[in-house]
Design a protein around this motif. Structure first.
Motif, PDB file in Angstrom:
ATOM      1  N   LEU A 201      23.845 -13.239 -64.301  1.00  0.00           N
ATOM      2  CA  LEU A 201      24.795 -13.818 -65.242  1.00  0.00           C
ATOM      3  C   LEU A 201      25.057 -12.862 -66.408  1.00  0.00           C
ATOM      4  CD1 LEU A 201      26.504 -16.151 -66.301  1.00  0.00           C
ATOM      5  CD2 LEU A 201      24.434 -17.149 -67.283  1.00  0.00           C
ATOM      6  N   THR A 202      24.002 -12.174 -66.840  1.00  0.00           N
ATOM      7  CA  THR A 202      24.169 -11.208 -67.934  1.00  0.00           C
ATOM      8  C   THR A 202      25.134 -10.099 -67.544  1.00  0.00           C
ATOM      9  OG1 THR A 202      21.932 -11.661 -68.736  1.00  0.00           O
ATOM     10  CG2 THR A 202      22.954  -9.599 -69.448  1.00  0.00           C
ATOM     11  N   ARG A 203      24.972  -9.586 -66.293  1.00  0.00           N
ATOM     12  CA  ARG A 203      25.865  -8.506 -65.839  1.00  0.00           C
ATOM     13  C   ARG A 203      27.305  -8.978 -65.729  1.00  0.00           C
ATOM     14  NH1 ARG A 203      21.431  -7.403 -62.412  1.00  0.00           N
ATOM     15  NH2 ARG A 203      22.453  -8.556 -60.714  1.00  0.00           N
ATOM     16  N   VAL A 204      27.484 -10.179 -65.170  1.00  0.00           N
ATOM     17  CA  VAL A 204      28.845 -10.709 -65.019  1.00  0.00           C
ATOM     18  C   VAL A 204      29.494 -10.943 -66.382  1.00  0.00           C
ATOM     19  CG1 VAL A 204      30.212 -12.660 -64.191  1.00  0.00           C
ATOM     20  CG2 VAL A 204      28.358 -11.751 -62.775  1.00  0.00           C
ATOM     21  N   MET A 205      28.718 -11.488 -67.315  1.00  0.00           N
ATOM     22  CA  MET A 205      29.264 -11.750 -68.649  1.00  0.00           C
ATOM     23  C   MET A 205      29.615 -10.452 -69.365  1.00  0.00           C
ATOM     24  SD  MET A 205      27.656 -14.107 -71.702  1.00  0.00           S
ATOM     25  CE  MET A 205      28.179 -15.611 -70.874  1.00  0.00           C
ATOM     26  N   LYS A 206      28.751  -9.467 -69.243  1.00  0.00           N
ATOM     27  CA  LYS A 206      29.031  -8.177 -69.868  1.00  0.00           C
ATOM     28  C   LYS A 206      30.301  -7.549 -69.300  1.00  0.00           C
ATOM     29  CE  LYS A 206      27.015  -3.623 -70.764  1.00  0.00           C
ATOM     30  NZ  LYS A 206      25.834  -2.756 -70.572  1.00  0.00           N
ATOM     31  N   GLN A 207      30.452  -7.631 -67.966  1.00  0.00           N
ATOM     32  CA  GLN A 207      31.631  -7.057 -67.333  1.00  0.00           C
ATOM     33  C   GLN A 207      32.904  -7.802 -67.757  1.00  0.00           C
ATOM     34  OE1 GLN A 207      31.737  -4.241 -65.391  1.00  0.00           O
ATOM     35  NE2 GLN A 207      33.959  -4.495 -65.588  1.00  0.00           N
ATOM     36  N   SER A 208      32.811  -9.143 -67.853  1.00  0.00           N
ATOM     37  CA  SER A 208      33.982  -9.929 -68.254  1.00  0.00           C
ATOM     38  C   SER A 208      34.378  -9.614 -69.700  1.00  0.00           C
ATOM     39  CB  SER A 208      33.680 -11.425 -68.115  1.00  0.00           C
ATOM     40  OG  SER A 208      33.441 -11.758 -66.761  1.00  0.00           O
ATOM     41  N   ILE A 209      33.368  -9.447 -70.570  1.00  0.00           N
ATOM     42  CA  ILE A 209      33.666  -9.093 -71.957  1.00  0.00           C
ATOM     43  C   ILE A 209      34.378  -7.747 -72.029  1.00  0.00           C
ATOM     44  CG2 ILE A 209      32.604  -8.432 -74.155  1.00  0.00           C
ATOM     45  CD1 ILE A 209      30.475 -10.575 -73.639  1.00  0.00           C
ATOM     46  N   GLN A 210      33.885  -6.779 -71.273  1.00  0.00           N
ATOM     47  CA  GLN A 210      34.513  -5.455 -71.279  1.00  0.00           C
ATOM     48  C   GLN A 210      35.931  -5.507 -70.732  1.00  0.00           C
ATOM     49  OE1 GLN A 210      31.699  -3.129 -69.031  1.00  0.00           O
ATOM     50  NE2 GLN A 210      30.405  -2.697 -70.825  1.00  0.00           N
ATOM     51  N   ASP A 211      36.140  -6.331 -69.678  1.00  0.00           N
ATOM     52  CA  ASP A 211      37.487  -6.460 -69.107  1.00  0.00           C
ATOM     53  C   ASP A 211      38.458  -7.059 -70.130  1.00  0.00           C
ATOM     54  OD1 ASP A 211      36.580  -5.397 -66.750  1.00  0.00           O
ATOM     55  OD2 ASP A 211      36.331  -7.329 -65.741  1.00  0.00           O
ATOM     56  N   HIS A 212      38.016  -8.102 -70.832  1.00  0.00           N
ATOM     57  CA  HIS A 212      38.874  -8.722 -71.836  1.00  0.00           C
ATOM     58  C   HIS A 212      39.191  -7.749 -72.974  1.00  0.00           C
ATOM     59  CE1 HIS A 212      38.689 -12.514 -69.848  1.00  0.00           C
ATOM     60  NE2 HIS A 212      39.020 -13.243 -70.909  1.00  0.00           N
ATOM     61  N   GLU A 213      38.178  -7.018 -73.421  1.00  0.00           N
ATOM     62  CA  GLU A 213      38.398  -6.056 -74.494  1.00  0.00           C
ATOM     63  C   GLU A 213      39.386  -4.982 -74.076  1.00  0.00           C
ATOM     64  OE1 GLU A 213      34.079  -6.227 -76.813  1.00  0.00           O
ATOM     65  OE2 GLU A 213      34.423  -4.748 -75.229  1.00  0.00           O
ATOM     66  N   ARG A 214      39.271  -4.543 -72.816  1.00  0.00           N
ATOM     67  CA  ARG A 214      40.170  -3.502 -72.316  1.00  0.00           C
ATOM     68  C   ARG A 214      41.610  -4.004 -72.261  1.00  0.00           C
ATOM     69  NH1 ARG A 214      37.879  -2.994 -67.875  1.00  0.00           N
ATOM     70  NH2 ARG A 214      36.229  -1.596 -68.622  1.00  0.00           N
ATOM     71  N   VAL A 215      41.789  -5.231 -71.811  1.00  0.00           N
ATOM     72  CA  VAL A 215      43.139  -5.797 -71.717  1.00  0.00           C
ATOM     73  C   VAL A 215      43.749  -5.987 -73.105  1.00  0.00           C
ATOM     74  CG1 VAL A 215      44.455  -7.851 -71.074  1.00  0.00           C
ATOM     75  CG2 VAL A 215      42.774  -6.911 -69.487  1.00  0.00           C
ATOM     76  N   LEU A 216      42.972  -6.532 -74.038  1.00  0.00           N
ATOM     77  CA  LEU A 216      43.490  -6.796 -75.376  1.00  0.00           C
ATOM     78  C   LEU A 216      43.744  -5.521 -76.181  1.00  0.00           C
ATOM     79  CD1 LEU A 216      41.317  -9.898 -76.352  1.00  0.00           C
ATOM     80  CD2 LEU A 216      43.756  -9.869 -75.833  1.00  0.00           C
ATOM     81  N   SER A 217      43.100  -4.430 -75.795  1.00  0.00           N
ATOM     82  CA  SER A 217      43.323  -3.173 -76.514  1.00  0.00           C
ATOM     83  C   SER A 217      44.705  -2.592 -76.244  1.00  0.00           C
ATOM     84  CB  SER A 217      42.244  -2.147 -76.129  1.00  0.00           C
ATOM     85  OG  SER A 217      42.374  -1.776 -74.762  1.00  0.00           O
ATOM     86  N   VAL A 218      45.318  -2.995 -75.137  1.00  0.00           N
ATOM     87  CA  VAL A 218      46.636  -2.458 -74.780  1.00  0.00           C
ATOM     88  C   VAL A 218      47.718  -3.533 -74.734  1.00  0.00           C
ATOM     89  CG1 VAL A 218      45.680  -0.526 -73.476  1.00  0.00           C
ATOM     90  CG2 VAL A 218      46.127  -2.683 -72.308  1.00  0.00           C
ATOM     91  N   SER A 219      47.335  -4.789 -74.908  1.00  0.00           N
ATOM     92  CA  SER A 219      48.305  -5.882 -74.806  1.00  0.00           C
ATOM     93  C   SER A 219      48.198  -6.773 -76.045  1.00  0.00           C
ATOM     94  CB  SER A 219      48.060  -6.721 -73.537  1.00  0.00           C
ATOM     95  OG  SER A 219      48.074  -5.912 -72.383  1.00  0.00           O
ATOM     96  N   THR A 220      49.298  -6.908 -76.767  1.00  0.00           N
ATOM     97  CA  THR A 220      49.326  -7.774 -77.944  1.00  0.00           C
ATOM     98  C   THR A 220      50.212  -8.993 -77.748  1.00  0.00           C
ATOM     99  OG1 THR A 220      51.115  -6.435 -78.876  1.00  0.00           O
ATOM    100  CG2 THR A 220      48.860  -5.869 -79.523  1.00  0.00           C
ATOM    101  N   VAL A 221      51.034  -8.987 -76.706  1.00  0.00           N
ATOM    102  CA  VAL A 221      51.899 -10.128 -76.389  1.00  0.00           C
ATOM    103  C   VAL A 221      51.736 -10.468 -74.910  1.00  0.00           C
ATOM    104  CG1 VAL A 221      53.585  -9.614 -78.196  1.00  0.00           C
ATOM    105  CG2 VAL A 221      53.865  -8.606 -75.943  1.00  0.00           C
ATOM    106  N   ASP A 222      52.111 -11.678 -74.575  1.00  0.00           N
ATOM    107  CA  ASP A 222      51.953 -12.137 -73.189  1.00  0.00           C
ATOM    108  C   ASP A 222      52.705 -11.265 -72.203  1.00  0.00           C
ATOM    109  OD1 ASP A 222      50.436 -14.106 -74.237  1.00  0.00           O
ATOM    110  OD2 ASP A 222      51.829 -15.757 -73.824  1.00  0.00           O
ATOM    111  N   ALA A 223      53.853 -10.737 -72.603  1.00  0.00           N
ATOM    112  CA  ALA A 223      54.678  -9.942 -71.695  1.00  0.00           C
ATOM    113  C   ALA A 223      53.985  -8.658 -71.266  1.00  0.00           C
ATOM    114  CB  ALA A 223      56.017  -9.621 -72.352  1.00  0.00           C
ATOM    115  N   ASP A 224      53.027  -8.174 -72.059  1.00  0.00           N
ATOM    116  CA  ASP A 224      52.338  -6.915 -71.740  1.00  0.00           C
ATOM    117  C   ASP A 224      51.117  -7.108 -70.841  1.00  0.00           C
ATOM    118  OD1 ASP A 224      54.171  -5.652 -73.341  1.00  0.00           O
ATOM    119  OD2 ASP A 224      52.887  -5.656 -75.116  1.00  0.00           O
TER     120      ASP A 224
END
Length: 620
Positions: A201-224
């Motif tokens: 669970l720790t590994r999955v949570m860490k990976q999900s956090i990194q995925d979300h951070e990566r997406v939000l770093s390049v996307s500020t609106v829903d269209a992106d």
């Protein structure tokens, strides 16, 4: 030759240890830089150095001012207080006193004794609200909202009013949901990572956090957002649900959530500071199209110098029988609008003479523009202030200063729950005190700020019997000298004396000279230490109030409706029926920041269909 034997492993490791330490130190410092930038929590109260119609400065401490531990409020009966006028008011003329100008802004904050039924201004030397959060105001009691608005205005002035008026609701719901998931996952992750048997669970949570951070770093609106984001959100939702089902220490989760909240609030406050800086920059900066117009007119002046008509009008300029108006301005269009509105509203424009005091940089452009445009039969005289002041005085501050504006916060002690209101107090600058020396042949003038428009005939001002008074002005008794005694130095003053406002001022030059107002001003000037441009302009606050103490003739409060440069709540009927409108505040009508509902009154008197204005895109 014998080959040099390689160094022993221990020696090689020792030799590499130094560079490794240096590299690690550099990496560590590079990580600290963004955190230091993010958590910058120094008290704001930043100072901007704009021109009057474009400046907002927090009044600095004067080196020679006595600092008294005052309850520096002297409470007397409130006279001339600003009144709101509703549509039901049939009085025609209306006074709406609002006073952040040219912006020097003074926020004031004395201790207020519990005296009932008095609107008490707060005078604050500088903002100390650097750690306050203003961005997160969506929830809370009414009292909390009032306190948030007050704290925001203390730090950012009229930007708070502008940002609330232009607030845009967040429409990107998916991005918002991603951020919410990320915050919850971050709060649970440290506790889950400590549990035995939850490595997967720790590994999955860490990976999900990194995925979300990566997406939000390049996307500020829903269209992106990428196409696979729904799967990522479902996986994160399941991971959070599994984390919540585990037995964890709630205190740790709560502490982590609070840390994230603090970081979010700090980041929001940082972005608000950035936005406020850009707002003030926009308020202080003359539009590029206006610079273009000034340069084009200057070039045209030297091409066609035959338009210089000073000799033909020289006799009328000095004729004491005319009605002489004095305007200090560096803004060509602003000065033109004041002249046009005054002439258009006058019943007898042929007896009007305008004297425009401008600086050397704008002199030729101003002169060419006003000479080529017709203002009925009124005469316009443009004066190079920088050139003439050198001949009149040895005063070190010789360039042109426009009227200064100071931000004042007024709190009602009669209704404590009522929102603290912010006003802009406009006062004379250093340059105003040399008007009697410049116009030695005149005995009476009306001084107009260049952010004023006139909608009624002002000829009655020339018939006022001011007695022994010097300056006919609208008083602002929401602020009395006793409430700002720590700013006035050791000079004797009447603590119950009201402040006053520039905008439209009737000046008796004979009485000015008789009372030696300019000489007294120069003596007072020596009591204040002026180290830089900011302190020079800030000194206009005490100097104007002290120099005209007991010399103010109170004009009818209904003469001028002020506050059109910052107050969104002015009644349109009151604006249409007022004799004059004063755009004091940061949101001047010639700026894009100007309040749209009020700009239309100013634009009525703006010159249309001019070749230079079209070429410079002044009227897009």
């Amino acid at each position: 030759m014998k080959a040099t034997p390689p160094p022993p492993p221990a020696a090689a490791a020792k030799r590499l240890r130094g560079p490794r330490v240096v590299v690690l130190a550099l990496v560590f410092c590079s990580l600290l830089v963004p955190f230091a930038f993010l958590f910058d929590r120094s008290p704001s109260g930043y100072v901007t150095t704009d021109e009057r119609h474009r400046q907002e400065v927090v009044l600095p401490k004067f080196d020679r001012v006595v600092k008294t531990d005052d309850a520096s409020a002297v409470n007397g009966p409130r006279q001339g207080a600003p009144k709101k006028t509703s549509k039901a008011n049939s009085g025609g003329l209306h006074q709406h006193k609002k006073t952040d100008q040219h912006t020097s802004s003074v926020s004031t904050k004395p201790k207020v004794p519990p005296t009932p039924k008095i609107d008490q201004p707060e005078a604050v030397m500088k903002s100390t609200q650097g750690t306050r959060r203003y961005a997160i105001m969506n929830k809370g009691t009414k009292a909390d909202d009032i306190e948030n608005v007050k704290a925001c205005q203390l730090e950012f002035g009229s930007y708070c009013l502008w940002s609330r008026e232009h607030k845009v609701a967040m429409k990107d719901s998916i991005v918002k949901r991603l951020k919410d998931q990320l915050f919850v996952a971050r709060s649970y992750y440290p506790s889950i990572a400590k549990l035995e048997g939850q490595e997967a669970l720790t590994r999955v949570m860490k990976q999900s956090i990194q995925d979300h951070e990566r997406v939000l770093s390049v996307s500020t609106v829903d269209a992106d957002l990428p196409s696979f984001i729904n799967k990522k959100m479902e996986l994160m939702e399941q991971t959070i649900a599994r984390a919540k089902s585990c037995t964890v220490d709630c205190h740790n989760v709560d502490r982590k959530l609070r840390q994230i909240l603090d970081m979010t609030e700090d980041e929001a406050h940082f972005h608000m500071k950035q936005s406020a800086f850009l707002y003030n920059l926009g308020a202080q900066t003359l539009p590029k199209s206006h610079h273009c117009l000034s340069m084009r007119l200057t070039l045209e002046y030297f091409k066609f110098s035959s338009l210089d008509s000073e000799n033909s009008y020289a006799r009328k300029f000095n004729a004491a029988s005319g009605r002489h108006y004095v305007i200090l301005s560096k803004n060509i269009l602003a000065a033109s609008v004041v002249i046009n509105s005054t002439v258009s509203s006058s019943k007898d424009p042929k007896n009007i003479v305008f004297h425009i005091l401008t600086d050397a940089q704008n002199f030729y452009a101003m002169k060419y523009w006003l000479d080529r445009n017709s203002y009925k039969e009124a005469v316009v005289h443009v004066i190079n202030y920088d050139s003439i002041i050198v001949k009149l005085t040895k005063f070190s501050v010789r360039h042109l200063y426009l009227p200064e504006e100071f931000r004042v916060l007024v709190k009602s002690t009669e209704q404590p729950a009522e929102k603290t209101r912010m006003e802009y107090l406009s006062l004379f600058s250093h340059s105003h005190f040399f008007i009697p020396e410049i116009f030695k042949d005149l005995n009476k003038v009306v001084v107009l700020d260049d952010d004023v428009i006139v909608q009624r005939d002002l000829s009655f001002l020339w018939n006022l019997d001011m007695g022994d008074k010097v300056n006919g002005a609208i008083e602002f008794c929401g602020l009395r000298l006793g409430q700002v005694r720590n700013l006035l130095g050791k000079t004797a003053f009447d603590p119950k004396s009201c402040a006053w406002m520039s905008g439209i001022n009737v000046i008796n030059l004979d009485k000015w000279r008789e009372h030696k107002v300019t000489e007294n001003y120069l003596l007072l000037l020596k009591k204040f230490m002026m180290k830089d441009e900011v302190s020079v302009r800030a000194a206009a606050f005490p100097l104007s109030l002290l120099s005209f103490q007991h010399l103010i003739y109170p004009l009818d409060e209904r003469l001028t409706l002020s506050g059109l440069g910052y107050d969104y709540g002015i009644d349109e009927e009151a604006a249409r029926s007022s004799a004059a409108l004063h755009y004091n505040g940061n949101m001047k009508p010639w700026l894009e920041l100007g309040i749209p509902n009020y700009r239309k009154y100013w634009k009525r008197f703006l010159t249309r269909e001019d070749r230079f204005m079209n070429e410079c895109n002044v009227n897009p």
